[in-house]
Design a protein around this motif. Structure first.
Motif, PDB file in Angstrom:
ATOM      1  N   ILE A  13      39.544  39.733  42.715  1.00  0.00           N
ATOM      2  CA  ILE A  13      39.515  38.358  42.224  1.00  0.00           C
ATOM      3  C   ILE A  13      38.834  38.292  40.858  1.00  0.00           C
ATOM      4  O   ILE A  13      37.748  38.805  40.655  1.00  0.00           O
ATOM      5  N   GLY A  16      37.987  32.012  40.597  1.00  0.00           N
ATOM      6  CA  GLY A  16      38.275  31.248  41.801  1.00  0.00           C
ATOM      7  C   GLY A  16      37.534  29.930  41.806  1.00  0.00           C
ATOM      8  O   GLY A  16      36.509  29.771  41.138  1.00  0.00           O
ATOM      9  N   ILE A  25      40.745  27.173  48.861  1.00  0.00           N
ATOM     10  CA  ILE A  25      40.282  27.998  47.749  1.00  0.00           C
ATOM     11  C   ILE A  25      41.494  28.400  46.927  1.00  0.00           C
ATOM     12  O   ILE A  25      42.549  28.716  47.479  1.00  0.00           O
ATOM     13  N   THR A  27      42.387  31.334  44.134  1.00  0.00           N
ATOM     14  CA  THR A  27      41.890  32.537  43.478  1.00  0.00           C
ATOM     15  C   THR A  27      42.950  33.103  42.554  1.00  0.00           C
ATOM     16  O   THR A  27      44.144  32.943  42.783  1.00  0.00           O
ATOM     17  N   ALA A 296      33.267  33.191  42.094  1.00  0.00           N
ATOM     18  CA  ALA A 296      33.787  34.555  42.076  1.00  0.00           C
ATOM     19  C   ALA A 296      32.912  35.384  41.149  1.00  0.00           C
ATOM     20  O   ALA A 296      32.420  34.893  40.130  1.00  0.00           O
ATOM     21  N   PHE A 302      34.724  36.761  46.306  1.00  0.00           N
ATOM     22  CA  PHE A 302      34.506  35.318  46.295  1.00  0.00           C
ATOM     23  C   PHE A 302      33.344  35.041  47.238  1.00  0.00           C
ATOM     24  O   PHE A 302      33.379  35.406  48.411  1.00  0.00           O
TER      25      PHE A 302
END
Length: 326
Positions: A13, A16, A25, A27, A296, A302
């Motif tokens: 990631i 995010g 969420i 991402t 993130a 995350f």
């Protein structure tokens, strides 16, 4: 939902964000895949909603959690895609330079953007559009713009933060209301981030001068109310708790996430979260009634930080793997 850390190692990631009730969420992976994770009971289930060829530079949930805005580069230009949660494109906005910041209006009917080319000052713009694509205003600016934020009140003000060390307030006709700079207690170096409290009566700013400043509203204008000492590192991001005008969180260059509380005219640090071996990305948000802070980090994770827990509780359920997401 994990109370400490949600780890997505295969996704790597890059950026995010989370909606206000903590059920969704978005991402962006380093492979430029955008995924929507929706919570079902205690687990998040992902769905790819967008794939782009170039880097994503900004992302935002609408306050009503029905739309996602993503900005990505297209050569030297910038594109903002507005879509619903079923991947249906609502509108595509085109800009002459990359978009650094996106902010939805409190009623989710408009978006403000800051687009900048750090090398060509003539292409720096602050724009406000309706979600249907109508141009409300667009202003060329002489310095690189880092952040833009809607004020949640009936006056419909927009604030911008830029590398010329100023924060500026604009109305929705593109008229300049106020400039906050060193002469009236503002920052002495470039301003990375600006954010309003949920009632619109306070504004927080974060800067390369290593300070956070808090401003209070008096009519259409803001006056400086309090500031922190130098933090020993540039402060990249500031975000108010959407459920409290007394709490806000910051991210700084020393890899520390800090939670602050305003008491009278003093800003006091409540807690901090140190990122190990990586740097948190400069998008950070509150979720679940303000009890958790989500971000993130540079290691592709995350993280949910339940700031009301002590350190033993915080890591009790850390490193939970989310699987079967492909």
């Amino acid at each position: 939902m994990p109370n400490s850390q949600l780890s997505l190692p295969a996704d790597n990631i890059h950026i995010g964000t989370i909606n206000s009730d903590g059920t969704k969420i978005v991402t962006v992976s380093k492979d430029k895949t955008v995924k929507l994770w929706q919570r079902d009971d205690l687990e998040f289930h992902p769905k790819t909603i967008q794939e782009v060829e170039n880097d994503i530079t900004a992302i935002s949930f609408s306050p009503d959690s029905t739309m996602i805005a993503t900005a990505h580069k297209n050569g030297n230009n910038g594109i903002v895609t507005l879509q619903d949660l079923e991947s249906q494109i609502r509108h595509v906005f085109n800009f002459n330079t990359k978009v650094k910041s996106i902010s939805f209006s409190p009623d989710s009917t408009m978006i403000a953007t800051a687009s900048s080319d750090d090398a060509i000052s003539v292409h720096n713009t602050i724009s406000v559009h309706s979600i249907n694509g109508d141009n409300i205003f667009e202003i060329a600016y002489q310095a690189s713009i880092n952040s833009v934020s809607f004020c949640p009140n009936v006056d419909k003000q927009v604030a911008s933060a830029s590398w010329d060390s100023t924060v500026k307030l604009w109305d929705l006709e593109g008229n300049l209301i106020q400039t906050l700079d060193e002469q009236n207690g503002g920052h002495t170096d470039g301003v990375y981030s600006v954010c309003f409290s949920p009632n619109g009566d306070r504004m927080a700013t974060a800067s390369a001068d290593e300070t956070i400043k808090l401003w209070v509203r008096q009519g259409q204008r803001f006056n400086k109310h309090a500031e922190t000492n130098k933090q020993g590192a540039e402060v990249f991001r500031v975000c108010f708790n959407p459920f409290s005008s007394d709490n806000f969180v910051t991210v700084s260059k020393d890899n520390i996430v800090k939670l602050w509380n305003l008491e009278g005219d003093e800003i006091n640090e409540i807690k901090r979260y140190k990122i190990q071996d990586s740097k948190p990305f400069n998008i950070i948000s509150f979720s679940e009634n303000g009890n958790k802070i989500a971000f993130a980090d540079g290691a592709g994770r995350f993280i949910f930080w339940n700031w009301q827990w002590n350190s033993d509780q915080l890591f009790d359920r850390a490193n939970k793997w989310v699987s079967d997401y492909r």
